[in-house]
Design a protein around this motif. Sequence first.
Motif, short mmCIF file in Angstrom:
data_model
loop_
_atom_site.label_atom_id
_atom_site.label_comp_id
_atom_site.label_asym_id
_atom_site.label_seq_id
_atom_site.Cartn_x
_atom_site.Cartn_y
_atom_site.Cartn_z
N GLU A 115 43.15 34.99 42.26
CA GLU A 115 42.18 35.77 41.80
C GLU A 115 42.72 37.19 41.99
OE1 GLU A 115 42.21 34.20 44.49
OE2 GLU A 115 40.43 32.51 44.38
N GLU A 116 44.00 37.53 42.15
CA GLU A 116 44.48 38.86 42.03
C GLU A 116 44.95 38.55 40.90
OE1 GLU A 116 47.49 40.22 45.28
OE2 GLU A 116 45.53 39.92 46.22
N LYS A 130 42.95 38.77 37.75
CA LYS A 130 42.47 40.22 37.50
C LYS A 130 43.21 41.33 36.63
CE LYS A 130 38.62 40.61 41.65
NZ LYS A 130 39.34 40.72 42.63
N ARG A 175 43.77 40.46 33.34
CA ARG A 175 42.84 40.98 32.09
C ARG A 175 42.46 42.52 31.98
NH1 ARG A 175 37.91 39.33 35.62
NH2 ARG A 175 39.03 37.13 36.03
#
Lengths: 188, 167
Positions: free
Chosen positions: B63-64, B67, B70
């Motif tokens: 998930e990191e 992120k 992005r």
Amino acid sequence: MTSALIPASLDNPVTEIQDFDRVVQFYWARILRFILASVNDRDVAETLTQDCFWNAYRGRKSFRGDSTLHTWLMRIAINSVRKHLRNRRLQFWRQVQHSAVPPEVIGAWLPDQRISPEGAALVQEQLCAVWSATADLSERQRTVFLLRFMEEMNILEIAGATGLTEGAVNVHLFRAVRAVRKQLGKKQ
Amino acid sequence: MMNHLSQDQLSMWILGRYTAEELRHGRECPLCRAELARFEAPVLAFRSAMRDWSDGESAPRIEEVSKLLRRPQSIFTTSWSWVAVGLAMILLATVPIYKQQALMQRLATGSEILPLPVIDAAADANADAMLMDEVSAHLSRTIPSSMERILVLIPTQEDAVHSGGTK
């Protein structure tokens, strides 16, 4: 995270890939060091490693277990590196190597800091020599050299990761070893 | 005992490609052993250093990673530049077609009349006549034009009468 805490390999890659966080934990260090040694730029290496795992995560359903997870991830990493180097060649007017790793920094990564100052100096010299010798290799020679001597992959695994035939891997490897030996011979 | 290993044999030895005799020599000969160590020791140090360093780097959760990736991108990225190139090529291809179609439409509606080429009939007839004269003059020659000057020097029948020659 140390290598002692993680197992040598994942048992069943097809089922193990579903727990992708575990895959990242397991292979992050290998992919990162391979990319760093390939691009010689800390920031770029971290970004490309993130890209590599993100691409693998998005394409994890296409992984059928024909090769090991390590080989599959390494193949994605090699493609990322190749794409980056090609873009860098096209953008030659840009100053891209903002965070290139200087040789003296590599010396600080000495495996055993308890060795004598003389021994440390010798090892540091050897490290810098190998680092600069690999940097002078062609992209393909460097890739097979790093996979063989840093990642200790066998010829079949290297062929799987690079998409080359075993014969081509052997040829590139022989030329890489000859070139690195020549460079090391000059330094000594 | 065999000779020392050549440079190529040493490289092959490192890659694990050797004959039984070369293997034995590489292990027993101090000179060749030193030559091999000159490669193996730095590579081993390099591998250990890279592994120690990379094992110390913490791996993020996926998930990191998503992120982190992005991040704001520059407006003119590589993909956008290819889109721009594609659009420019489409534009270059369509503009002449559009222009041609517009012209045809104007011609069809009669809003635009192309000027007809002016034909000067008198001048053409004159040029034709001159060309025919030149051809006739060329054909009526008894000898080539380059020999006409020499012909003046040859006495004709009329010249012979005037000079009192024999009949």
